[in-house]
Scaffold this active site. Sequence first.
Site, PDB file in Angstrom:
ATOM      1  CG  HIS A  34      -5.990  -1.924  -0.139  1.00  0.00           C
ATOM      2  ND1 HIS A  34      -5.227  -1.521  -1.218  1.00  0.00           N
ATOM      3  CD2 HIS A  34      -5.399  -1.377   0.953  1.00  0.00           C
ATOM      4  CE1 HIS A  34      -4.244  -0.751  -0.798  1.00  0.00           C
ATOM      5  NE2 HIS A  34      -4.315  -0.659   0.525  1.00  0.00           N
TER       6      HIS A  34
ATOM      7  CG  ASP B 176      -7.077  -2.313  -3.948  1.00  0.00           C
ATOM      8  OD1 ASP B 176      -7.463  -1.143  -3.795  1.00  0.00           O
ATOM      9  OD2 ASP B 176      -6.012  -2.734  -3.456  1.00  0.00           O
TER      10      ASP B 176
ATOM     11  CB  SER C 273      -0.956  -0.047   1.192  1.00  0.00           C
ATOM     12  OG  SER C 273      -2.009   0.866   1.049  1.00  0.00           O
TER      13      SER C 273
END
Length: 308
Positions: free
Chosen positions: A273, A243, A149
């Site tokens: 995610h 996502d 991320s």
Amino acid sequence: MDYERLIDEETWDFIQKTGELYPDDAVDMTIEEQRRIYNAMAREFRVPRPDVVSVEDLSANGVPVRVYTAGDPTRTVLFCHGGGFVVGGLDSHDDVCAEICAQTGYRVVAADYRLAPEHKHPAAFEDAWVVLGWVEAGYGKGIVLMGDSAGANLCAAVAHHARGRCESILGQVLIYGAFGGDVNQGSYVEHAQAPMLTRADLLYYMDIRTEGEAPKDDPLFAPLADSDFSGLPPTVLVTADCDPVRDDSRDYRDRIVEAGGRAHWINEPGLIHGYLRARHTVGRARDSFERISVAVEALGQGIWPYDE
């Protein structure tokens, strides 16, 4: 989007448990509340470190780091954690780092970079860059960058900046990263209401990183904004199909390949995610984590196991 069809029961159980621990409206809370709840959620999912792994907390020229070792490693993984540049730290991804260490045999150095909004861009990048120099000076060449991320964004930024400055990076493994793609098209729209991370969440995290308007054409903020993708290390990108940031990894791969480099994109069907925390309870996440570990190990050995 028919998430009931795309996402299996195991993953829904993970989503539900996460939602109970870290509610959908977390971005409306104070920063202190967000961090407290996120850390508590991370503790709930955390599993014990493998017995073979030893850990030491150190300072990398002023940046706190946690060093994981198993045996006598010849390679080092520089790990940057996710959390929207706002939450997370050495504890939130401790078990992920420990398992990568145990599975690859590589040393893992996790960077506890400064967080927004107290520390705006480029503070997080500057810390990651300092840790890279510390790792190179202390452990020598042979470094694999790894992040999830926000941490994937930081690793990519470091890789771009390292060209001509550092010759030690063997590759990078970037997991569901946001690299600065167009938020008004593709997966950002298709999965705007995805479980675990929405487009609105992303806009919040992007905004909180800077004072005023986001910088334009700054690859240290958004690696896709770079005008030159040549000379980057071999790159493996892993995404969750459900996502909003999914397409950023596809586009980042395409830019590297177009510039003559090596990049491979793995898109995981039915995952969302943040699925690294589901690797012990969700079959799809377990399989993906195995692919991630294999990628880290291969890049550390200078092996490119992907047919493009």
